[in-house]
Scaffold this motif. Structure first.
Motif, short mmCIF file in Angstrom:
data_model
loop_
_atom_site.label_atom_id
_atom_site.label_comp_id
_atom_site.label_asym_id
_atom_site.label_seq_id
_atom_site.Cartn_x
_atom_site.Cartn_y
_atom_site.Cartn_z
N GLN A 32 0.82 -1.22 0.00
CA GLN A 32 0.00 0.00 0.00
C GLN A 32 0.85 1.27 0.00
O GLN A 32 0.58 2.20 -0.77
CB GLN A 32 -0.93 0.01 1.23
CG GLN A 32 -1.91 1.15 1.25
CD GLN A 32 -3.12 0.91 0.36
OE1 GLN A 32 -3.71 -0.16 0.41
NE2 GLN A 32 -3.47 1.87 -0.44
N ASN A 36 0.83 3.77 -3.32
CA ASN A 36 0.36 5.15 -3.26
C ASN A 36 1.46 6.14 -3.61
O ASN A 36 1.21 7.16 -4.25
CB ASN A 36 -0.24 5.46 -1.89
CG ASN A 36 -1.63 4.85 -1.73
OD1 ASN A 36 -2.29 4.51 -2.70
ND2 ASN A 36 -2.05 4.71 -0.50
N VAL A 43 -4.89 5.83 -2.52
CA VAL A 43 -5.94 4.87 -2.89
C VAL A 43 -6.00 3.81 -1.79
O VAL A 43 -4.98 3.23 -1.42
CB VAL A 43 -5.65 4.21 -4.25
CG1 VAL A 43 -6.71 3.18 -4.59
CG2 VAL A 43 -5.54 5.25 -5.35
N ASN A 44 -7.20 3.59 -1.27
CA ASN A 44 -7.39 2.60 -0.22
C ASN A 44 -8.29 1.49 -0.76
O ASN A 44 -9.50 1.67 -0.87
CB ASN A 44 -8.03 3.27 1.01
CG ASN A 44 -8.21 2.29 2.14
OD1 ASN A 44 -7.42 1.38 2.33
ND2 ASN A 44 -9.29 2.45 2.88
N PHE A 45 -7.70 0.36 -1.09
CA PHE A 45 -8.47 -0.75 -1.61
C PHE A 45 -9.26 -1.43 -0.49
O PHE A 45 -8.73 -1.67 0.59
CB PHE A 45 -7.57 -1.75 -2.32
CG PHE A 45 -6.95 -1.19 -3.57
CD1 PHE A 45 -7.72 -0.88 -4.67
CD2 PHE A 45 -5.58 -0.94 -3.63
CE1 PHE A 45 -7.16 -0.34 -5.81
CE2 PHE A 45 -5.01 -0.41 -4.78
CZ PHE A 45 -5.81 -0.12 -5.86
N GLN A 70 -15.30 3.02 -8.99
CA GLN A 70 -14.20 2.23 -8.44
C GLN A 70 -12.91 2.44 -9.20
O GLN A 70 -12.90 2.42 -10.44
CB GLN A 70 -14.53 0.74 -8.52
CG GLN A 70 -15.70 0.29 -7.71
CD GLN A 70 -16.02 -1.18 -7.94
OE1 GLN A 70 -15.91 -1.70 -9.05
NE2 GLN A 70 -16.43 -1.87 -6.88
N ASP A 135 -11.32 0.05 -4.85
CA ASP A 135 -11.30 1.00 -3.73
C ASP A 135 -12.71 1.38 -3.27
O ASP A 135 -12.86 2.30 -2.48
CB ASP A 135 -10.49 2.24 -4.08
CG ASP A 135 -11.20 3.16 -5.05
OD1 ASP A 135 -12.12 2.72 -5.77
OD2 ASP A 135 -10.83 4.36 -5.10
N ASN A 136 -13.71 0.70 -3.79
CA ASN A 136 -15.09 0.95 -3.39
C ASN A 136 -15.85 -0.36 -3.52
O ASN A 136 -15.51 -1.20 -4.36
CB ASN A 136 -15.72 2.04 -4.25
CG ASN A 136 -16.82 2.81 -3.55
OD1 ASN A 136 -17.30 2.40 -2.49
ND2 ASN A 136 -17.22 3.92 -4.13
#
Length: 181
Positions: A32, A36, A43-45, A70, A135-136
């Motif tokens: 992560q 980034n 971006v937070n998966f 997404q 990420d969503n």
């Protein structure tokens, strides 16, 4: 992790450093902090998905709209696929353009697809395992798509159309020009 720009704004190919020896191969698939840093965004998966498909299966072109859009990080752990993305961001200089890239178990490449893109792939090998982070969370009411054979996009899927295996749902998707994005 090595970042390679593509012709589509904010869409990147990511290569990992491979460590090979007599035992086989090792590589870091995802980190992560490094990810980034190289893409220059936070971006937070939150969800990992995986599909197994046979040769000729075409999935796509799909996207999520609005608050459920997404970003994705996609890769193939087994087999070969032609991965295709289409820029749907009307404010983008690359709106309506597409990119095709082969992802496979040998090249171990990953593709970062930002929010606002349609995505699809076709399996070129006997079978393939396709994985992606998003990420969503998926939301059925926010799904959309574009027909795979849109004449304006003119995507070369590398297999004859009569060899493609496409869901009924994907066969009735609209063309880009009539798609509600």
């Amino acid at each position: 992790m090595i970042l390679l720009e593509t012709k589509l704004k904010d869409c990147y190919v990511i290569e990992s450093k491979l460590f090979n020896d007599e035992r086989g191969c090792f590589y870091e698939v995802f980190n992560q902090i490094k990810f980034n840093k190289i893409i220059g965004a936070d971006v937070n998966f939150v969800q990992d998905n995986e599909s197994f498909s046979f040769k000729g299966v075409l999935r796509g072109l799909h996207f999520q709209k609005g608050n459920h859009a997404q970003a994705k990080l996609v890769r193939v752990s087994q087999g070969r696929v032609l991965d295709v993305v289409v820029d749907l961001r009307k404010s983008s200089r690359t709106f309506g353009e597409h990119l095709s890239i082969e992802l496979n178990e040998e090249n171990k490449k990953q593709l970062f697809i930002p929010k606002g893109f349609a995505h699809g792939f076709v399996v070129l090998s006997k079978s393939a395992v396709f994985s992606y982070k998003s990420d969503n969370y998926y939301n059925k009411e926010s799904e959309g798509g574009i027909i795979f054979n849109d004449s304006e996009l003119n995507i070369n899927w590398q297999l004859p159309e009569d060899e493609l295996i496409i869901s009924k749902k994907d066969m009735v998707l609209p063309e880009l020009k009539t798609c509600k994005i």
